[in-house]
Write a protein that holds these residues in place. Structure first.
Motif, PDB file in Angstrom:
ATOM      1  N   VAL A   3     -10.283  19.803 -24.479  1.00 30.78           N
ATOM      2  CA  VAL A   3     -10.628  19.472 -23.105  1.00 30.78           C
ATOM      3  C   VAL A   3      -9.538  18.599 -22.504  1.00 30.78           C
ATOM      4  CG1 VAL A   3     -12.323  18.328 -21.649  1.00 30.78           C
ATOM      5  CG2 VAL A   3     -13.081  19.580 -23.653  1.00 30.78           C
ATOM      6  N   ARG A   4      -9.159  18.921 -21.296  1.00 30.42           N
ATOM      7  CA  ARG A   4      -8.162  18.123 -20.594  1.00 30.42           C
ATOM      8  C   ARG A   4      -8.877  17.120 -19.705  1.00 30.42           C
ATOM      9  NH1 ARG A   4      -5.914  19.579 -15.488  1.00 30.42           N
ATOM     10  NH2 ARG A   4      -4.351  18.047 -14.967  1.00 30.42           N
ATOM     11  N   PHE A   5      -8.501  15.865 -19.844  1.00 32.03           N
ATOM     12  CA  PHE A   5      -9.099  14.820 -19.027  1.00 32.03           C
ATOM     13  C   PHE A   5      -8.206  14.554 -17.837  1.00 32.03           C
ATOM     14  CE2 PHE A   5     -10.762  13.829 -23.280  1.00 32.03           C
ATOM     15  CZ  PHE A   5     -12.109  13.966 -23.004  1.00 32.03           C
ATOM     16  N   LYS A   6      -8.785  14.589 -16.664  1.00 32.42           N
ATOM     17  CA  LYS A   6      -8.033  14.310 -15.449  1.00 32.42           C
ATOM     18  C   LYS A   6      -8.104  12.814 -15.159  1.00 32.42           C
ATOM     19  CE  LYS A   6      -8.873  18.763 -13.334  1.00 32.42           C
ATOM     20  NZ  LYS A   6      -9.434  19.460 -12.174  1.00 32.42           N
ATOM     21  N   ASN A   7      -6.990  12.273 -14.747  1.00 31.51           N
ATOM     22  CA  ASN A   7      -6.920  10.861 -14.399  1.00 31.51           C
ATOM     23  C   ASN A   7      -6.626  10.708 -12.916  1.00 31.51           C
ATOM     24  OD1 ASN A   7      -7.288   9.788 -17.033  1.00 31.51           O
ATOM     25  ND2 ASN A   7      -5.172  10.309 -17.516  1.00 31.51           N
ATOM     26  N   ARG A   8      -6.942   9.556 -12.390  1.00 33.43           N
ATOM     27  CA  ARG A   8      -6.563   9.172 -11.044  1.00 33.43           C
ATOM     28  C   ARG A   8      -5.843   7.838 -11.126  1.00 33.43           C
ATOM     29  NH1 ARG A   8      -6.843  13.623 -10.359  1.00 33.43           N
ATOM     30  NH2 ARG A   8      -8.279  14.826  -9.104  1.00 33.43           N
ATOM     31  N   TYR A   9      -4.786   7.729 -10.366  1.00 35.07           N
ATOM     32  CA  TYR A   9      -3.983   6.506 -10.333  1.00 35.07           C
ATOM     33  C   TYR A   9      -4.187   5.859  -8.963  1.00 35.07           C
ATOM     34  CZ  TYR A   9      -1.977   8.484 -14.501  1.00 35.07           C
ATOM     35  OH  TYR A   9      -1.827   9.005 -15.759  1.00 35.07           O
ATOM     36  N   ILE A  10      -4.756   4.676  -8.978  1.00 33.73           N
ATOM     37  CA  ILE A  10      -5.111   3.980  -7.749  1.00 33.73           C
ATOM     38  C   ILE A  10      -4.065   2.911  -7.484  1.00 33.73           C
ATOM     39  CG2 ILE A  10      -6.897   2.637  -6.599  1.00 33.73           C
ATOM     40  CD1 ILE A  10      -8.764   3.934  -8.890  1.00 33.73           C
ATOM     41  N   THR A  11      -3.383   3.003  -6.356  1.00 35.08           N
ATOM     42  CA  THR A  11      -2.385   2.028  -5.958  1.00 35.08           C
ATOM     43  C   THR A  11      -3.039   1.009  -5.046  1.00 35.08           C
ATOM     44  OG1 THR A  11      -0.725   3.766  -6.053  1.00 35.08           O
ATOM     45  CG2 THR A  11      -0.110   1.733  -4.947  1.00 35.08           C
ATOM     46  N   VAL A  12      -2.894  -0.265  -5.417  1.00 38.31           N
ATOM     47  CA  VAL A  12      -3.568  -1.350  -4.712  1.00 38.31           C
ATOM     48  C   VAL A  12      -2.537  -2.376  -4.286  1.00 38.31           C
ATOM     49  CG1 VAL A  12      -5.276  -3.183  -4.963  1.00 38.31           C
ATOM     50  CG2 VAL A  12      -5.626  -1.029  -6.115  1.00 38.31           C
ATOM     51  N   VAL A  13      -2.676  -2.889  -3.073  1.00 39.21           N
ATOM     52  CA  VAL A  13      -1.858  -4.017  -2.638  1.00 39.21           C
ATOM     53  C   VAL A  13      -2.756  -5.251  -2.644  1.00 39.21           C
ATOM     54  CG1 VAL A  13      -2.216  -3.668  -0.166  1.00 39.21           C
ATOM     55  CG2 VAL A  13      -0.191  -4.846  -0.957  1.00 39.21           C
ATOM     56  N   ILE A  14      -2.214  -6.343  -3.181  1.00 42.14           N
ATOM     57  CA  ILE A  14      -2.952  -7.596  -3.300  1.00 42.14           C
ATOM     58  C   ILE A  14      -2.505  -8.507  -2.168  1.00 42.14           C
ATOM     59  CG2 ILE A  14      -3.433  -9.561  -4.786  1.00 42.14           C
ATOM     60  CD1 ILE A  14      -2.506  -7.624  -7.121  1.00 42.14           C
ATOM     61  N   VAL A  15      -3.413  -8.829  -1.270  1.00 38.07           N
ATOM     62  CA  VAL A  15      -3.112  -9.689  -0.136  1.00 38.07           C
ATOM     63  C   VAL A  15      -3.642 -11.080  -0.454  1.00 38.07           C
ATOM     64  CG1 VAL A  15      -3.473 -10.067   2.327  1.00 38.07           C
ATOM     65  CG2 VAL A  15      -3.288  -7.740   1.436  1.00 38.07           C
ATOM     66  N   CYS A  16      -2.730 -12.041  -0.495  1.00 38.30           N
ATOM     67  CA  CYS A  16      -3.099 -13.428  -0.784  1.00 38.30           C
ATOM     68  C   CYS A  16      -2.622 -14.287   0.385  1.00 38.30           C
ATOM     69  CB  CYS A  16      -2.473 -13.880  -2.085  1.00 38.30           C
ATOM     70  SG  CYS A  16      -3.045 -15.473  -2.631  1.00 38.30           S
ATOM     71  N   PRO A  17      -3.530 -14.700   1.272  1.00 38.59           N
ATOM     72  CA  PRO A  17      -3.106 -15.389   2.486  1.00 38.59           C
ATOM     73  C   PRO A  17      -2.537 -16.790   2.257  1.00 38.59           C
ATOM     74  CG  PRO A  17      -5.499 -15.276   2.371  1.00 38.59           C
ATOM     75  CD  PRO A  17      -4.967 -14.475   1.223  1.00 38.59           C
ATOM     76  N   PHE A  18      -2.862 -17.428   1.131  1.00 39.72           N
ATOM     77  CA  PHE A  18      -2.424 -18.804   0.908  1.00 39.72           C
ATOM     78  C   PHE A  18      -1.102 -18.911   0.162  1.00 39.72           C
ATOM     79  CE2 PHE A  18      -7.113 -19.040   1.170  1.00 39.72           C
ATOM     80  CZ  PHE A  18      -7.169 -19.699   2.386  1.00 39.72           C
ATOM     81  N   VAL A  19      -0.548 -17.791  -0.315  1.00 41.24           N
ATOM     82  CA  VAL A  19       0.762 -17.782  -0.969  1.00 41.24           C
ATOM     83  C   VAL A  19       1.735 -17.072  -0.035  1.00 41.24           C
ATOM     84  CG1 VAL A  19       2.053 -17.017  -2.990  1.00 41.24           C
ATOM     85  CG2 VAL A  19      -0.321 -17.740  -3.249  1.00 41.24           C
ATOM     86  N   PRO A  20       2.858 -17.718   0.318  1.00 37.46           N
ATOM     87  CA  PRO A  20       3.821 -17.070   1.222  1.00 37.46           C
ATOM     88  C   PRO A  20       4.345 -15.754   0.642  1.00 37.46           C
ATOM     89  CG  PRO A  20       4.382 -19.378   0.872  1.00 37.46           C
ATOM     90  CD  PRO A  20       3.263 -19.057  -0.061  1.00 37.46           C
ATOM     91  N   GLU A  21       4.735 -14.850   1.543  1.00 34.98           N
ATOM     92  CA  GLU A  21       5.184 -13.520   1.112  1.00 34.98           C
ATOM     93  C   GLU A  21       6.452 -13.545   0.274  1.00 34.98           C
ATOM     94  OE1 GLU A  21       5.530 -10.145   3.630  1.00 34.98           O
ATOM     95  OE2 GLU A  21       3.826 -10.789   4.832  1.00 34.98           O
ATOM     96  N   ASN A  22       7.308 -14.544   0.494  1.00 34.63           N
ATOM     97  CA  ASN A  22       8.578 -14.558  -0.233  1.00 34.63           C
ATOM     98  C   ASN A  22       8.447 -15.164  -1.627  1.00 34.63           C
ATOM     99  OD1 ASN A  22       8.129 -17.144   0.634  1.00 34.63           O
ATOM    100  ND2 ASN A  22      10.133 -17.440   1.569  1.00 34.63           N
ATOM    101  N   LYS A  23       7.285 -15.687  -1.995  1.00 33.98           N
ATOM    102  CA  LYS A  23       7.064 -16.225  -3.330  1.00 33.98           C
ATOM    103  C   LYS A  23       6.228 -15.250  -4.147  1.00 33.98           C
ATOM    104  CE  LYS A  23       7.429 -21.089  -2.320  1.00 33.98           C
ATOM    105  NZ  LYS A  23       6.838 -22.408  -2.512  1.00 33.98           N
ATOM    106  N   PRO A  24       6.574 -15.070  -5.432  1.00 36.30           N
ATOM    107  CA  PRO A  24       5.780 -14.159  -6.261  1.00 36.30           C
ATOM    108  C   PRO A  24       4.425 -14.763  -6.624  1.00 36.30           C
ATOM    109  CG  PRO A  24       7.560 -15.121  -7.545  1.00 36.30           C
ATOM    110  CD  PRO A  24       7.749 -15.575  -6.129  1.00 36.30           C
ATOM    111  N   LEU A  25       3.461 -13.901  -6.837  1.00 34.55           N
ATOM    112  CA  LEU A  25       2.134 -14.336  -7.270  1.00 34.55           C
ATOM    113  C   LEU A  25       2.163 -14.632  -8.765  1.00 34.55           C
ATOM    114  CD1 LEU A  25      -0.312 -11.790  -5.608  1.00 34.55           C
ATOM    115  CD2 LEU A  25       0.064 -14.151  -4.962  1.00 34.55           C
TER     116      LEU A  25
END
Length: 156
Positions: free
Chosen positions: A2-24
């Motif tokens: 049996v072949r199992f089908k997968n789904r790949y979900i791409t998510v963006v993490i929005v963190c309002p208290f950390v500036p965009e130029n700094k990594p989480l």
């Protein structure tokens, strides 16, 4: 067989208290556990049992705040329905937005490349030197930052 089908979900993490130029400061293991806890809370034991088999955090980039989650086809609906309700990962207050649900990892990475190219174009205007630009490009276009240990633990 049996072949199992997968789904790949791409998510963006929005963190309002950390500036965009700094990594989480975000570990894939914490992200993975938080998502499973939310699925448990929303869909109960049935949701967790159906999602657990084949559920992995494939990619997590702290600079662009993008993550890829692999789930089986069918139970991926439990994952996608739980994502908007996650408000805290570890100590970070976040919002999760689903960008893309793909059938193959190749097409998911193609989508992320387009998305990250647009991100680079917007961030380059804010940087002053070429060295900073090269460092940002190397960090953004790095697709090798996956947590191998968590993937091996979940497969065993």
């Amino acid at each position: 067989m049996v072949r199992f089908k997968n789904r790949y979900i791409t998510v963006v993490i929005v963190c309002p208290f950390v500036p965009e130029n700094k990594p989480l400061e975000l570990k894939p293991k914490i992200f993975h556990d938080t998502l499973l806890n939310k699925i448990q809370q929303m869909h109960g034991d049935f949701g967790v049992a159906s999602v657990t088999n084949g559920f992995l955090t494939k990619y997590c980039n702290e600079n662009t705040r993008i993550a890829i989650i692999r789930s089986r086809h069918g139970p991926h609906r439990f994952v996608t329905s739980s994502l908007p309700f996650i408000t805290k990962i570890g100590k970070l207050d976040v919002k999760l937005h689903t960008l893309h649900v793909g059938a193959t990892l190749k097409h998911t990475f193609k989508f992320i490349q387009k998305h990250q190219r647009a991100y680079l174009d917007s961030m380059w205007a804010k940087l002053k030197t070429d060295e900073e630009r090269k460092q940002l490009e190397a960090a953004v276009m790095d697709f090798t930052r996956t947590d191998v240990n968590i993937n091996i633990e979940n497969m065993a």
